[in-house]
Design a protein around this motif. Structure first.
Motif, short mmCIF file in Angstrom:
data_model
loop_
_atom_site.label_atom_id
_atom_site.label_comp_id
_atom_site.label_asym_id
_atom_site.label_seq_id
_atom_site.Cartn_x
_atom_site.Cartn_y
_atom_site.Cartn_z
N ASP A 274 10.89 -15.90 -9.45
CA ASP A 274 11.42 -15.03 -8.38
C ASP A 274 12.91 -15.28 -8.13
O ASP A 274 13.46 -14.92 -7.10
N GLY A 275 13.57 -15.89 -9.12
CA GLY A 275 15.02 -15.93 -9.12
C GLY A 275 15.71 -17.05 -8.34
O GLY A 275 16.92 -16.99 -8.11
N VAL A 276 14.95 -18.11 -7.97
CA VAL A 276 15.58 -19.21 -7.23
C VAL A 276 15.96 -20.33 -8.20
O VAL A 276 15.19 -20.66 -9.12
N GLU A 277 17.13 -20.92 -8.01
CA GLU A 277 17.54 -22.01 -8.89
C GLU A 277 16.58 -23.19 -8.73
O GLU A 277 16.31 -23.63 -7.61
N GLY B 238 14.13 -42.62 -12.66
CA GLY B 238 12.76 -42.80 -13.15
C GLY B 238 12.17 -41.47 -13.58
O GLY B 238 10.97 -41.35 -13.79
N ASN B 239 13.03 -40.44 -13.69
CA ASN B 239 12.59 -39.10 -14.12
C ASN B 239 11.49 -38.54 -13.23
O ASN B 239 10.55 -37.89 -13.70
N THR B 240 11.58 -38.83 -11.96
CA THR B 240 10.60 -38.28 -11.02
C THR B 240 11.13 -36.97 -10.45
O THR B 240 12.33 -36.82 -10.24
N VAL B 241 10.21 -36.03 -10.25
CA VAL B 241 10.57 -34.78 -9.60
C VAL B 241 10.11 -34.90 -8.15
O VAL B 241 8.96 -35.22 -7.88
N ARG B 242 11.03 -34.66 -7.24
CA ARG B 242 10.68 -34.80 -5.82
C ARG B 242 10.90 -33.46 -5.13
O ARG B 242 12.03 -33.00 -4.98
N ALA B 243 9.79 -32.86 -4.74
CA ALA B 243 9.88 -31.54 -4.11
C ALA B 243 9.58 -31.65 -2.63
O ALA B 243 8.50 -32.08 -2.24
N ALA B 244 10.55 -31.28 -1.81
CA ALA B 244 10.33 -31.22 -0.37
C ALA B 244 9.98 -29.77 -0.06
O ALA B 244 10.83 -28.90 -0.12
N TYR B 245 8.68 -29.52 0.24
CA TYR B 245 8.25 -28.14 0.43
C TYR B 245 8.99 -27.48 1.59
O TYR B 245 9.31 -26.32 1.57
N SER B 246 9.26 -28.28 2.63
CA SER B 246 10.01 -27.74 3.77
C SER B 246 11.28 -28.57 3.90
O SER B 246 11.31 -29.73 3.50
N LYS C 265 15.57 -23.32 1.19
CA LYS C 265 14.52 -22.74 2.03
C LYS C 265 13.20 -23.48 1.79
O LYS C 265 13.14 -24.39 0.97
N TRP C 266 12.17 -23.03 2.48
CA TRP C 266 10.82 -23.52 2.17
C TRP C 266 10.47 -23.07 0.76
O TRP C 266 10.96 -22.05 0.29
N LYS C 267 9.59 -23.84 0.11
CA LYS C 267 9.23 -23.50 -1.27
C LYS C 267 7.79 -23.02 -1.36
O LYS C 267 6.91 -23.56 -0.67
N THR C 268 7.55 -22.08 -2.25
CA THR C 268 6.17 -21.64 -2.46
C THR C 268 5.52 -22.56 -3.50
O THR C 268 6.22 -23.16 -4.34
N PRO C 269 4.19 -22.65 -3.50
CA PRO C 269 3.50 -23.45 -4.53
C PRO C 269 3.89 -23.02 -5.94
O PRO C 269 4.08 -23.85 -6.82
N VAL D 127 -0.44 -26.23 -3.77
CA VAL D 127 0.57 -26.72 -4.72
C VAL D 127 -0.11 -27.40 -5.91
O VAL D 127 0.24 -27.14 -7.07
N ALA D 128 -1.11 -28.23 -5.62
CA ALA D 128 -1.81 -28.93 -6.71
C ALA D 128 -2.43 -27.91 -7.68
O ALA D 128 -2.29 -28.03 -8.90
N GLU D 129 -3.07 -26.91 -7.12
CA GLU D 129 -3.73 -25.90 -7.96
C GLU D 129 -2.71 -25.15 -8.83
O GLU D 129 -2.92 -24.94 -10.02
N ALA D 130 -1.57 -24.80 -8.22
CA ALA D 130 -0.54 -24.08 -8.97
C ALA D 130 0.04 -24.95 -10.08
O ALA D 130 0.26 -24.48 -11.21
N ILE D 131 0.27 -26.23 -9.80
CA ILE D 131 0.82 -27.11 -10.84
C ILE D 131 -0.19 -27.27 -11.98
O ILE D 131 0.16 -27.20 -13.17
N GLN D 132 -1.44 -27.47 -11.61
CA GLN D 132 -2.48 -27.64 -12.65
C GLN D 132 -2.54 -26.41 -13.56
O GLN D 132 -2.67 -26.54 -14.78
#
Ligand code: SF4
Length: 389
Positions: free
Chosen positions: A116-119, A129-137, A168-172, A210-215
């Motif tokens: 949907d066009g977000v960076e 440590g190559n960790t991805v850290r997503a703050a949903y809000s 902004k807030w992030k979608t799953p 979020v878990a379901e979408a990542i899986q």
């Protein structure tokens, strides 16, 4: 390869950097392409710098020749500086040159966009440590009641940067696409989902989505995910995170002294059933996720060291890995202008915490999978003692 003695000597320097921050003129970074070749800070949740810098890019972290990774935290009062000479950057302490440093390169996924066009760089940070850290809000609902944790500047960071940086807030789906890209292109193997409190504590539904979408995007059930959440009022909810496929959970208690907890974290005290309930939630987490797969964090250096160590030891005996990152008096928090502990204090705590982990049988992986990055001083002591650098 550096000897153990050399590495510990350097760790003292790193502890000084943590304690004091780094004093630079922003223009010093004009020689590296921040935001294209090198990784720039993105203010997804809480700012670490001790002064705000809207519109001025800063690097996230850098590495010394021995492989120790330092966070860049800006503090104009610090005796530690960075200087540029002949195409290289060097770290200086009180005017004395220490060693050359290398800034972190931008991961490939930072250059991509979601469907949907977000960076993607605005969806999740890439941490040591190559960790991805997503703050949903990028905010915390405790603000509405005036109950923000006193060391935290998440809401101030939002007010300062969100509009300018379009955070902004992030979608799953956005998180899932970003994680899939980071796993595919950047050697990432661990994702932490975090964020401020959501009104009425509805985060569990979001984490499950979020878990379901990542899986779905990764095509596998175990996505090496850590759910960083507040203690739920009903602790049986913790089972839902496990059932959803999170490998580990983190519930950050911050203090082991009940009075410090109540004073510095009034929202965590009032909205999550109080200190004893928080401890109960942690113990229950370890029983659900397994020994060494539940974590928490202490803000080290506000309460007495003995108290924090007592907490680390007690929780380790229950299978909970407690990290203890040094207190960082960041810009805009209620504790702005306070001091972080001195370097000796921080190193002593890290070494004692490491020994507690070893007695408890925790491995580096236990620590890795409950934390948002692998470069705290405790991680470093682990790496030095076990030849992981
Ligand atoms: S719960 Fe406390 S530490 Fe977490 S985002 Fe809210 S104010 Fe910050």
């Amino acid at each position: 390869m550096s000897s153990k003695e050399q590495l510990y000597k350097e760790l003292y320097t790193k502890a000084r950097v943590i304690s004091n921050g780094i004093n630079v003129k922003p223009g010093i970074f004009k020689n590296i392409a921040l935001g294209s070749e090198y990784m720039e800070q993105v203010h997804g949740l809480a700012e670490s710098d001790r002064h705000t810098h809207v519109g001025v890019d800063f690097p996230c972290h850098f590495t010394s020749p021995s492989g120790i990774v330092y966070n860049f935290v800006w503090d104009l009062r610090s005796p530690i500086t960075i200087e540029y000479r002949d195409g290289n950057y060097y770290l200086f302490d009180t005017g004395k040159e220490l060693f050359p440093i290398t800034f972190a390169k931008r991961p490939h996924y930072y250059g991509l966009k979601t469907s949907d066009g977000v960076e993607m760089s605005h969806i999740a940070n890439f941490t040591p440590g190559n960790t991805v850290r997503a703050a949903y809000s990028n905010e915390c609902s405790l603000k509405d009641k005036g109950l923000d944790c006193l060391f935290c500047n998440a809401n101030v960071t939002k007010d300062t940067y969100a509009e300018k940086e379009d955070i902004k807030w992030k979608t799953p789906k956005q998180i899932a696409e970003t994680v899939a890209a980071a796993y595919k292109y950047d050697g990432s193997r661990h994702i932490q989902i975090t964020g401020g409190f959501i009104p009425e504590r509805r985060e569990v539904e979001y984490y499950l989505d979020v878990a379901e979408a990542i899986q779905e995007h990764l095509g596998k059930k175990d996505f090496d995910g850590n759910a960083c959440v507040g203690a739920p009022q009903d602790i049986s909810i913790i089972e839902k995170y496990k059932e959803a496929g999170y490998r580990t959970i983190a519930i950050n208690i911050e203090f082991w002294d009940k009075n410090f907890f109540k004073t510095i974290c009034p929202g965590k005290e009032q909205e999550c059933g109080g200190f004893d309930h928080w401890v109960e939630a942690l113990e229950y987490s370890a029983s659900v996720f397994g020994y060494g797969n539940a974590g928490t964090n202490f803000v080290a250096g506000i309460e007495p060291k003995e108290k924090t160590l007592e907490g680390i030891e007690y929780l380790a005996s229950k299978g909970v890995v407690a990290t203890a990152g040094a207190f960082n008096p960041n810009a805009g928090s209620k504790l702005e202008g306070h001091r972080s502990p001195w370097e000796e204090w921080n190193i002593d705590l890290a070494q004692k915490a490491y020994r507690i982990y070893k007695n408890a049988g925790f491995t580096f992986d236990n620590l890795y999978y409950v934390a948002p990055a692998d470069n705290t001083l405790i991680h470093d002591v682990f790496k030095i003692e076990e030849g992981l650098l």
